[in-house]
Motif scaffolding. Structure first.
Motif, PDB file in Angstrom:
ATOM      1  N   ASP A  24      75.283  32.567  88.630  1.00 53.57           N
ATOM      2  CA  ASP A  24      75.875  32.686  87.328  1.00 53.57           C
ATOM      3  C   ASP A  24      75.168  33.377  86.361  1.00 53.57           C
ATOM      4  N   TYR A  25      73.743  33.148  86.617  1.00 54.15           N
ATOM      5  CA  TYR A  25      72.861  34.041  85.354  1.00 54.15           C
ATOM      6  C   TYR A  25      73.323  35.673  85.690  1.00 54.15           C
ATOM      7  N   ARG A  26      73.221  36.017  86.733  1.00 52.44           N
ATOM      8  CA  ARG A  26      73.237  37.460  86.997  1.00 52.44           C
ATOM      9  C   ARG A  26      74.782  38.011  86.860  1.00 52.44           C
ATOM     10  N   SER A  27      75.705  37.127  87.080  1.00 51.16           N
ATOM     11  CA  SER A  27      77.186  37.631  86.927  1.00 51.16           C
ATOM     12  C   SER A  27      77.526  37.461  85.450  1.00 51.16           C
ATOM     13  N   LEU A  28      76.853  36.704  84.897  1.00 52.56           N
ATOM     14  CA  LEU A  28      77.120  36.739  83.280  1.00 52.56           C
ATOM     15  C   LEU A  28      76.512  38.034  82.708  1.00 52.56           C
ATOM     16  N   VAL A  29      75.260  38.369  83.083  1.00 48.62           N
ATOM     17  CA  VAL A  29      74.643  39.497  82.471  1.00 48.62           C
ATOM     18  C   VAL A  29      75.583  40.757  83.051  1.00 48.62           C
ATOM     19  N   VAL A  30      76.096  40.876  84.012  1.00 42.18           N
ATOM     20  CA  VAL A  30      76.950  41.939  84.492  1.00 42.18           C
ATOM     21  C   VAL A  30      78.165  41.974  83.514  1.00 42.18           C
ATOM     22  N   TRP A  31      78.914  40.694  83.414  1.00 42.97           N
ATOM     23  CA  TRP A  31      80.188  40.783  82.692  1.00 42.97           C
ATOM     24  C   TRP A  31      79.727  41.134  81.287  1.00 42.97           C
ATOM     25  N   LEU A  32      78.686  40.929  80.671  1.00 43.25           N
ATOM     26  CA  LEU A  32      78.447  41.175  79.195  1.00 43.25           C
ATOM     27  C   LEU A  32      78.035  42.603  79.300  1.00 43.25           C
ATOM     28  N   GLU A  33      77.440  43.136  80.237  1.00 39.70           N
ATOM     29  CA  GLU A  33      77.489  44.705  80.012  1.00 39.70           C
ATOM     30  C   GLU A  33      78.624  45.418  80.405  1.00 39.70           C
ATOM     31  N   ASP A  34      79.533  45.144  81.409  1.00 35.39           N
ATOM     32  CA  ASP A  34      80.924  45.575  81.478  1.00 35.39           C
ATOM     33  C   ASP A  34      82.136  45.308  80.391  1.00 35.39           C
ATOM     34  N   GLN A  35      81.921  44.198  79.750  1.00 33.13           N
ATOM     35  CA  GLN A  35      83.088  43.888  78.813  1.00 33.13           C
ATOM     36  C   GLN A  35      82.459  43.938  77.332  1.00 33.13           C
ATOM     37  N   LYS A  36      81.343  43.818  77.078  1.00 33.42           N
ATOM     38  CA  LYS A  36      80.932  43.716  75.752  1.00 33.42           C
ATOM     39  C   LYS A  36      79.948  44.663  75.185  1.00 33.42           C
ATOM     40  N   ILE A  37      78.806  44.961  76.156  1.00 35.47           N
ATOM     41  CA  ILE A  37      77.691  45.969  75.550  1.00 35.47           C
ATOM     42  C   ILE A  37      78.101  47.266  75.814  1.00 35.47           C
ATOM     43  N   SER A  75      61.168  33.604  78.272  1.00 35.38           N
ATOM     44  CA  SER A  75      61.496  32.836  79.344  1.00 35.38           C
ATOM     45  C   SER A  75      63.252  33.553  79.548  1.00 35.38           C
ATOM     46  N   SER A  76      63.564  33.181  80.813  1.00 36.32           N
ATOM     47  CA  SER A  76      64.741  33.830  80.950  1.00 36.32           C
ATOM     48  C   SER A  76      66.010  33.140  80.194  1.00 36.32           C
ATOM     49  N   GLU A  77      65.875  31.721  79.828  1.00 39.28           N
ATOM     50  CA  GLU A  77      66.794  31.290  78.731  1.00 39.28           C
ATOM     51  C   GLU A  77      66.725  32.132  77.454  1.00 39.28           C
ATOM     52  N   GLU A  78      65.576  32.325  76.832  1.00 39.57           N
ATOM     53  CA  GLU A  78      65.811  32.945  75.518  1.00 39.57           C
ATOM     54  C   GLU A  78      65.962  34.368  75.940  1.00 39.57           C
ATOM     55  N   ILE A  79      66.130  34.987  76.875  1.00 40.06           N
ATOM     56  CA  ILE A  79      66.194  36.455  77.274  1.00 40.06           C
ATOM     57  C   ILE A  79      67.779  36.630  77.197  1.00 40.06           C
ATOM     58  N   LEU A  80      68.303  35.538  77.901  1.00 38.84           N
ATOM     59  CA  LEU A  80      69.802  35.420  78.025  1.00 38.84           C
ATOM     60  C   LEU A  80      70.369  34.953  76.667  1.00 38.84           C
ATOM     61  N   ASP A  81      69.738  34.248  75.911  1.00 40.63           N
ATOM     62  CA  ASP A  81      70.157  33.781  74.550  1.00 40.63           C
ATOM     63  C   ASP A  81      70.337  34.903  73.362  1.00 40.63           C
ATOM     64  N   TRP A  82      69.144  36.043  73.838  1.00 42.76           N
ATOM     65  CA  TRP A  82      69.206  37.145  73.175  1.00 42.76           C
ATOM     66  C   TRP A  82      70.509  38.023  73.333  1.00 42.76           C
ATOM     67  N   LEU A  83      70.538  38.325  74.451  1.00 42.80           N
ATOM     68  CA  LEU A  83      71.629  39.087  75.135  1.00 42.80           C
ATOM     69  C   LEU A  83      73.083  38.640  74.887  1.00 42.80           C
ATOM     70  N   ILE A  84      73.487  37.373  74.860  1.00 43.48           N
ATOM     71  CA  ILE A  84      74.665  36.995  74.421  1.00 43.48           C
ATOM     72  C   ILE A  84      74.803  37.097  72.865  1.00 43.48           C
ATOM     73  N   GLY A  85      73.752  36.862  72.071  1.00 42.18           N
ATOM     74  CA  GLY A  85      73.813  37.100  70.807  1.00 42.18           C
ATOM     75  C   GLY A  85      74.141  38.611  70.294  1.00 42.18           C
ATOM     76  N   PHE A  86      73.350  39.554  71.143  1.00 42.34           N
ATOM     77  CA  PHE A  86      73.663  40.931  70.838  1.00 42.34           C
ATOM     78  C   PHE A  86      75.083  41.068  71.229  1.00 42.34           C
ATOM     79  N   ALA A  87      75.545  40.747  72.104  1.00 46.76           N
ATOM     80  CA  ALA A  87      76.945  40.929  72.627  1.00 46.76           C
ATOM     81  C   ALA A  87      77.952  40.429  71.440  1.00 46.76           C
ATOM     82  N   VAL A  88      77.433  39.351  70.755  1.00 48.10           N
ATOM     83  CA  VAL A  88      78.451  38.890  69.785  1.00 48.10           C
ATOM     84  C   VAL A  88      78.350  39.592  68.757  1.00 48.10           C
TER      85      VAL A  88
END
Length: 248
Positions: A24-37, A75-88
């Protein structure tokens, strides 16, 4: 933790996303890059898209460096939170004109445009926080000899309970039906089973225990009534002497 942001980004798995799942973690990262970032060109996303690869973590670290992520050592959670916030932030930048209209003026106008129901019930127009209302509740509590609570709304609940149980039409016609019967009980004579070291606390604990037992007694009475009602339907045999047996 991420549900609101992922919902804002229209992520299809916002409700079921599990951050502890590597897939789920990796799939979300890919989706964020493909669709938003969309920081990489499509051809450059090959290593990041291969979420089953043993070198994916290395590709992800390079991706974070390319994005100038300030949370790489977190941590991986903080990295993901930043990545999602960046996409927002990027999503807002792409549609800033659509979002800027949702200001205080827009909200105020939307509320004005909403239909309003006009009620004839005077209780709907009461201000339950006004000093006059609080004073009225306290006066009513004094009249009914009810102990007042610091929160006047809780005092009002006690008043409502007393009125509904002791001052309803049936209770007024037959007061003895609602007035508890029995001899006065000195609760201090019964041992509490423990000592708090404070006489007032001991009394409070004794009273609470008696109230709890009373609630259990009421529950048991209702259970017995339910059993009797069921038995009235199921345990009503009829005897047919011609057949020489008991039953329906």
């Amino acid at each position: 933790m991420y549900k609101r942001k992922l919902t804002a980004l229209s992520y299809h798995g916002a409700d079921k996303f599990d951050e502890s799942s590597q897939k789920d973690y990796r799939s979300l990262v890919v989706w964020l890059e493909d669709q938003k970032i969309r920081h990489y060109k499509i051809d450059d996303r090959k290593e990041l898209r291969d979420i089953e690869s043993e070198t994916w973590s290395k590709a992800f670290l390079k991706y974070l460096n390319d994005l100038c992520c300030p949370s790489i050592s977190s941590s991986s959670e903080e990295i993901l939170d930043w990545l999602i916030g960046f996409a927002v932030r990027l999503e807002f930048g792409d549609r800033a004109d659509n979002y800027r209209k949702f200001d205080s003026t827009f909200v105020s106008q939307s509320r004005k445009d909403q239909p309003r129901l006009v009620s004839n019930n005077p209780l709907d127009n009461l201000d339950f926080t006004s000093p006059e209302f609080k004073a009225g509740v306290e006066n009513l509590a004094d009249f009914l000899k009810i102990t007042k609570h610091p929160d006047h709304l809780i005092t009002l609940q006690s008043i409502c309970k007393l009125v509904s149980t002791r001052l309803n039409p049936k209770a007024i016609q037959n007061p003895t039906a609602v007035i508890p019967e029995g001899q006065p009980f000195n609760f201090r004579e019964k041992g509490l089973g423990f000592d708090t070291g404070d006489l007032v606390l001991n009394d409070a604990a004794n009273i609470l225990r008696l109230l709890y037992v009373n609630d259990l007694r009421g529950l048991q009475t209702k259970i017995n009534e339910a059993i009797v009602s069921v038995q009235a339907v199921t345990a009503n045999p009829k005897t047919d002497t011609r057949l020489g047996k008991v039953g329906r």
